[in-house]
Structures are given as C-alpha cells and as structure tokens.
Design a protein around this motif. Structure first.
Motif, PDB file in Angstrom:
ATOM      1  N   HIS A   1      -3.467  -4.457   5.738  1.00 47.92           N
ATOM      2  CA  HIS A   1      -2.280  -4.778   4.940  1.00 47.92           C
ATOM      3  C   HIS A   1      -2.366  -4.179   3.533  1.00 47.92           C
ATOM      4  O   HIS A   1      -1.359  -3.736   2.985  1.00 47.92           O
ATOM      5  CB  HIS A   1      -2.066  -6.297   4.885  1.00 47.92           C
ATOM      6  CG  HIS A   1      -1.440  -6.859   6.138  1.00 47.92           C
ATOM      7  ND1 HIS A   1      -0.990  -8.151   6.249  1.00 47.92           N
ATOM      8  CD2 HIS A   1      -1.185  -6.289   7.344  1.00 47.92           C
ATOM      9  CE1 HIS A   1      -0.486  -8.354   7.468  1.00 47.92           C
ATOM     10  NE2 HIS A   1      -0.613  -7.237   8.142  1.00 47.92           N
TER      11      HIS A   1
ATOM     12  N   CYS B   1       3.678  -0.240   1.042  1.00 48.37           N
ATOM     13  CA  CYS B   1       4.224  -1.140   0.009  1.00 48.37           C
ATOM     14  C   CYS B   1       3.129  -1.765  -0.843  1.00 48.37           C
ATOM     15  O   CYS B   1       3.409  -2.372  -1.871  1.00 48.37           O
ATOM     16  CB  CYS B   1       5.111  -2.223   0.631  1.00 48.37           C
ATOM     17  SG  CYS B   1       4.210  -3.473   1.575  1.00 48.37           S
ATOM     18  N   MET B   2       1.862  -1.621  -0.408  1.00 50.13           N
ATOM     19  CA  MET B   2       0.743  -2.137  -1.217  1.00 50.13           C
ATOM     20  C   MET B   2       0.055  -0.939  -1.886  1.00 50.13           C
ATOM     21  O   MET B   2       0.635  -0.309  -2.742  1.00 50.13           O
ATOM     22  CB  MET B   2      -0.232  -2.922  -0.333  1.00 50.13           C
ATOM     23  CG  MET B   2       0.384  -4.155   0.331  1.00 50.13           C
ATOM     24  SD  MET B   2       0.687  -5.533  -0.815  1.00 50.13           S
ATOM     25  CE  MET B   2      -1.007  -6.037  -1.197  1.00 50.13           C
TER      26      MET B   2
ATOM     27  N   LEU C   1      -1.450  -6.907  -7.656  1.00 51.58           N
ATOM     28  CA  LEU C   1      -0.098  -6.367  -7.572  1.00 51.58           C
ATOM     29  C   LEU C   1       0.661  -6.582  -8.868  1.00 51.58           C
ATOM     30  O   LEU C   1       1.342  -5.692  -9.373  1.00 51.58           O
ATOM     31  CB  LEU C   1       0.602  -7.149  -6.454  1.00 51.58           C
ATOM     32  CG  LEU C   1       1.799  -6.564  -5.772  1.00 51.58           C
ATOM     33  CD1 LEU C   1       1.394  -5.293  -5.052  1.00 51.58           C
ATOM     34  CD2 LEU C   1       2.317  -7.577  -4.749  1.00 51.58           C
ATOM     35  N   ARG C   2       0.514  -7.780  -9.400  1.00 46.38           N
ATOM     36  CA  ARG C   2       1.293  -8.132 -10.582  1.00 46.38           C
ATOM     37  C   ARG C   2       0.911  -7.287 -11.794  1.00 46.38           C
ATOM     38  O   ARG C   2       1.757  -6.967 -12.625  1.00 46.38           O
ATOM     39  CB  ARG C   2       1.068  -9.618 -10.878  1.00 46.38           C
ATOM     40  CG  ARG C   2       1.725 -10.051 -12.151  1.00 46.38           C
ATOM     41  CD  ARG C   2       1.677 -11.543 -12.336  1.00 46.38           C
ATOM     42  NE  ARG C   2       1.825 -11.870 -13.743  1.00 46.38           N
ATOM     43  CZ  ARG C   2       1.779 -13.092 -14.234  1.00 46.38           C
ATOM     44  NH1 ARG C   2       1.596 -14.109 -13.428  1.00 46.38           N
ATOM     45  NH2 ARG C   2       1.916 -13.304 -15.519  1.00 46.38           N
TER      46      ARG C   2
ATOM     47  N   GLN D   1      -5.030 -10.578  -4.236  1.00 45.09           N
ATOM     48  CA  GLN D   1      -4.172  -9.418  -3.978  1.00 45.09           C
ATOM     49  C   GLN D   1      -2.878  -9.509  -4.777  1.00 45.09           C
ATOM     50  O   GLN D   1      -2.357  -8.503  -5.274  1.00 45.09           O
ATOM     51  CB  GLN D   1      -3.868  -9.330  -2.477  1.00 45.09           C
ATOM     52  CG  GLN D   1      -5.096  -8.942  -1.656  1.00 45.09           C
ATOM     53  CD  GLN D   1      -4.891  -9.163  -0.169  1.00 45.09           C
ATOM     54  OE1 GLN D   1      -4.460 -10.250   0.245  1.00 45.09           O
ATOM     55  NE2 GLN D   1      -5.206  -8.172   0.635  1.00 45.09           N
ATOM     56  N   ALA D   2      -2.369 -10.743  -4.904  1.00 39.32           N
ATOM     57  CA  ALA D   2      -1.127 -10.941  -5.658  1.00 39.32           C
ATOM     58  C   ALA D   2      -1.325 -10.637  -7.140  1.00 39.32           C
ATOM     59  O   ALA D   2      -0.445 -10.056  -7.791  1.00 39.32           O
ATOM     60  CB  ALA D   2      -0.620 -12.371  -5.463  1.00 39.32           C
TER      61      ALA D   2
ATOM     62  N   LEU E   1       1.283  -3.551  10.608  1.00 37.66           N
ATOM     63  CA  LEU E   1       1.640  -4.892  10.127  1.00 37.66           C
ATOM     64  C   LEU E   1       1.284  -5.949  11.177  1.00 37.66           C
ATOM     65  O   LEU E   1       0.616  -6.948  10.880  1.00 37.66           O
ATOM     66  CB  LEU E   1       3.140  -4.943   9.820  1.00 37.66           C
ATOM     67  CG  LEU E   1       3.708  -6.308   9.428  1.00 37.66           C
ATOM     68  CD1 LEU E   1       3.216  -6.723   8.054  1.00 37.66           C
ATOM     69  CD2 LEU E   1       5.238  -6.299   9.454  1.00 37.66           C
TER      70      LEU E   1
ATOM     71  N   LEU F   1      -1.157  -0.535   3.384  1.00 39.00           N
ATOM     72  CA  LEU F   1       0.248  -0.242   3.715  1.00 39.00           C
ATOM     73  C   LEU F   1       0.975   0.414   2.531  1.00 39.00           C
ATOM     74  O   LEU F   1       0.619   0.178   1.372  1.00 39.00           O
ATOM     75  CB  LEU F   1       0.980  -1.533   4.119  1.00 39.00           C
ATOM     76  CG  LEU F   1       0.672  -2.073   5.522  1.00 39.00           C
ATOM     77  CD1 LEU F   1       1.292  -3.460   5.703  1.00 39.00           C
ATOM     78  CD2 LEU F   1       1.191  -1.130   6.608  1.00 39.00           C
TER      79      LEU F   1
END
Lengths: 300, 300
Positions: free
Chosen positions: A86, A91-92, A166-167, A162-163, A114, A89
């Motif tokens: 994931h 989008c990451m 991303l942020r 991971q969040a 996915l 991917l």
C-alpha cells in the motif's frame, strides 16, 4: 555446538517462510488467483524477516521453544508486506521498485495490489487466530497476541505513522518531536508488536514484557535512523530501490536534521540501550545482541 | 408491548452507532486526526446496518440478549465501511458518490482514504478482540467469532468477490455460475459473517449455525439481485449514487442475464428459502422474517 548467528538466523527464516507459504497457499485455480499470486509475490522469498525473528527468539527465551510463536511471526510479516504494497501505490509514495523487483502494483496493476494488501492484512488475523497454539499458551495469551498485533498495526500504531508521513510530505516543517513520533509509529510499532507477541507467546510476565517493548523501541529507532542514513550513503543496487529519494521528495529525516555522523552516533546509542534491556531481562545468549548490531551494520 | 419492526430496528441501529462511535473515537488532536475523521465520515451516521442487525438479533435468539454481540456487529460494520471506501477508489470502481455524499477519497484525498480503509479493517479486529464479552461467551467462542470475520472478509470471502468483479470487468463474459460465485463472496460473505457471529455469540450449536449460514446465503443473494434491479429501476436520488452504472460499465448482472421480472422472482424465492431456515430454527418472532422482506422491498 558453538553458536553461529547466521545459522540461527537461517533456521528462523526458513520457519517463517514455510509458515507464510502455508498461510497464503499455493496458486490455486480460483477465479481470484491473480490476487493470491500478488500476495505471494510481495510476501515470499525476500526480506530480512527482522520482525519475525525477534518474535520467535523472544518466545524461545520465554518458554524454551520458538515454535508456538510461528503463527504470530508469520502474521507480523504479512502485515509488514501489506504495508509495503500500500505504501508503494501511486497515491502514496509511488515507488516502482521494491527489493530490486517491480513493486506489486507495477507488476499486477493498482487494483490487484490494493486487494492483495487488504487480503494480506485480513489473512494475518485469520492465520494468527486459527493457527495459534492455544493448548500451549492458553486462550487469554492467544487473544492478547492477536490484539497486540491489531493495536500496533492500526491507527494508533503503524497506520498513524503513515498518516503523519503523508501530512508532512513536502512541507520540510517536521520538528524533531514529530519525526520521533512518526518513526515510533511507522517503523517502531510493528517491531514492538513482534517483540511483545514473542514475549506473550513465551509466557513472559508484565515486567519482562515491558523490557521487550523497550528493547523493541530502541531497535526500531536504530533501524529507522539507519534507513535514513542508507538513503544517502548506499548504492541503489545495495538497496534494491532508488537512493536519495528522501531528499528529492523533501522528506525530513534524521540525516536532514542531524547529519550523517551525528545520526550514526544516535543509532549506536539506541543499540547500547537495547542491549541494556537484554541485560535487564537476564538474557545471556548472544542472538538478540547480534540482531541489535545487525540493525546498524546492515548495508541494505 | 406489541411488536413494531421500526422500533426494534431503531434500537439496534442506535446500539451499533454508539459502539462505532466508541470504536473509532472522537476526533482528537492527534497528528493523524484527518484519517480518523475520514473513518468517521465513512462509517457513522448512515447505512442500513443490515449486517449489524442480523448479528444482534441472532445472538438474542440464541441466548436471550443481544448485548454480547455488539462488538461483533460493530466490527462487521467497520469491515463493510472499509470495503466501500476501497471499492470507490479510482483504481477500483472510481465512484464519486456514496450514500448521497462525496465518497471518501473525493472528500479526503486518495491516500487518506486508502489509510482510512486500512485503519477500519484493522480496528474491526482490535475492537472485536478487545471488547468481546469473554466472560459471557467464553474465550473459545470469542476467538471463533473473530476468526469467522477474518475468513469471511478475506481472500476466500469478500476480497475474493472483489477480485472476481475486477477480473471480469468490461468483459461481458460472465456465466451465471461465475456471477453466483461473485455475489456469494462479494456481498454474501459478510452477511454470512454477520449471521454466524451472532449465532456464535449467542451460544448456538453447530446445527443451528448451519441454518444461520443458509439464511444468510439466501438473504445475501436476494440483496444482491435487488441491487442489480435497483440499478435500472430506481432514481439516482433514491440510491444516493448514479443509476445505470452497471450497464454503462458493461457489468454482468442478474438483470442483464435474466431481465427485471425474472430477477425479481428469483429474489422472492430467496426470501422464501430464507424464511424456511427461520422455521427450521424454530424462530417464531417476526423480526428476521421482516428483515428478509425488507431486503426485497427496499427502494435504495
């Protein structure tokens, strides 16, 4: 027989690989075989199995045998494998290479990647709950092991990391505190799960489990600092993925904040702290000391 | 007090919503709060809670109280919510509307939606394992409940169904057999989990659990056939998403294979079979009979 790190490591890796083979299954003639193939592609035949080895060895130190932690070790490695699929991917992190091979979505397409990730995450719990040796460790510890995995892998663990990643992407605004939290969650949580689940399966008491967790935290931090260092010092061939990707993506890393030399010193201090936990656990056998050293001596 | 379907339904929905609130938590000032917000957005305050209601009612019929199945019901609804988030992603169905609102990735971005799905899937197991009433049902049934969820949600269940869906996308080559397998997995597996977990929590024996599973299979098939029918007969406002999307995407559906009228007849036959299972379970109370009817009388 004298102790040999490589052969202990090899035996553990073989046990973990065999369990993973069984957990994912061979490619069958099902209508959804391509997702199973993607699961196999991203999970089997590669990886250092650091998390699985920690789990098995701590179980062995607790109760004398590593076997009862094998389902837990395989479950942790499945969670690790899903997280990489994931993470890669588009989008990451949009990484096209993983362990020197095309990443899962490049090879099987985004949708199958996915689903393969989702299926590995789900299979981890299925396998841990189904194969757990309840007769040996009792239901209460079996449940606690699976619950620990869920807590460490979830929003307040790995996914939270991971969040955060991303942020703060491309912001270059990460403070040392945030970077510490990020790594404690993103890399640290699953290593913590590995050590705790090993101790739980091995019948350790609360005091011992606390030391397992501390050891894991130090190992995890050292591991992440080395990742940051290798991103600037290793060759792309050694890593099996492009180097310098942290810098080009504007990521805040230990190297960015402290430089290579200072970072290396910090990683070494973590290893010293980790060894202290092993002393406090009255562990004399060398394997986990060597694992701690391996984390900072690795070249990939 | 006389029986009123709506008020029983309402009470169950309230219990499930309250449990989901607790399971996901309120938006805290964490660094990863946006993923938690995405989880809340896609899970709370909407949905028919069909799966959760089935779980609670079958538990109540088994042991006289629905309360001990609440953690299971919430876990199933979290799995359902995650599957919709991932299904709506651009690499899957690329749906921009869900329940009349922008879908999760439209509102929060693809990466956060991916992580919210992963976090809901993980939280489902964490919540079921942590909140399970082991004192009432015993560890063995607690473990069996969580294991059933993993089996039904995984590669040989719901995810397998999604994979089949993907594989035959735009091919128009799906046989009735493949379509049956697809729906038994994609929609059916989680409804099966709901009924089985309710029965397990409620202390039912193997024969009763088998009937729960058969009831679930019929309800699941009827539900899916109605989905196919509504896609061509309902208005977009009723559905909260675009209608006719099956046809435009070249999907094989019951309506494509058998036409609207014949499909409706098949759904009605499923409901009759489902009711027969309830008779065999010696259930006289009307709620589950009414749920079966609700599945085919719904307009969205």
């Amino acid at each position: 027989m004298s102790y040999d790190f490589m052969s202990v490591q090899q035996r553990y890796i073989e046990q973990i690989e065999a369990a993973l083979e069984g957990a994912i299954g061979s490619e069958e003639e099902t209508l959804y075989g391509v997702v199973q193939e993607a699961m196999r592609y991203s999970t089997l035949g590669g990886g250092k199995r650091l998390r699985g080895m920690l789990c098995l060895e701590l179980c062995r130190l607790g109760c004398g045998e590593y076997e009862r932690a094998v389902p837990f070790a395989a479950a942790i490695e499945m969670i690790h494998a899903y997280s990489l699929i994931h993470d890669d991917l588009p989008c990451m992190d949009n990484d096209e290479l993983r362990r020197g091979k095309p990443s899962c979505h490049v090879r099987f397409g985004e949708a199958n990647a996915l689903l393969a990730g989702d299926a590995l995450l789900t299979r981890a719990f299925e396998y841990a709950l189904r194969e757990c040796d309840y007769a040996a460790m009792g239901y209460e510890r079996g449940v606690r092991g699976a619950l620990t995995l869920a807590q460490c892998a979830g929003l307040d663990g790995m996914i939270g990391g991971q969040a955060i990643d991303l942020r703060f992407e491309n912001t270059r605004q990460m403070t040392p505190e945030v970077l510490g939290t990020l790594h404690a969650l993103k890399t640290g949580a699953l290593i913590r799960a590995a050590c705790l689940m090993g101790g739980i399966a091995g019948g350790m008491d609360e005091g011992q489990l606390e030391l397992c967790e501390k050891y894991a935290a130090q190992i995890g931090l050292a591991f992440q600092i080395m990742d940051d260092i290798l991103d600037v010092t290793a060759t792309s061939e050694e890593l099996g993925k492009p180097v310098g990707s942290d810098r080009s993506s504007g990521k805040t890393t230990y190297v960015v904040l402290y430089g290579v030399e200072e970072s290396r010193k910090m990683a070494q201090e973590c290893v010293q702290e980790a060894k202290k936990c092993l002393h406090d656990l009255h562990i004399e056998e060398p394997f986990l000391y060597d694992v701690a050293e391996m984390v900072i001596s690795r070249t990939h």
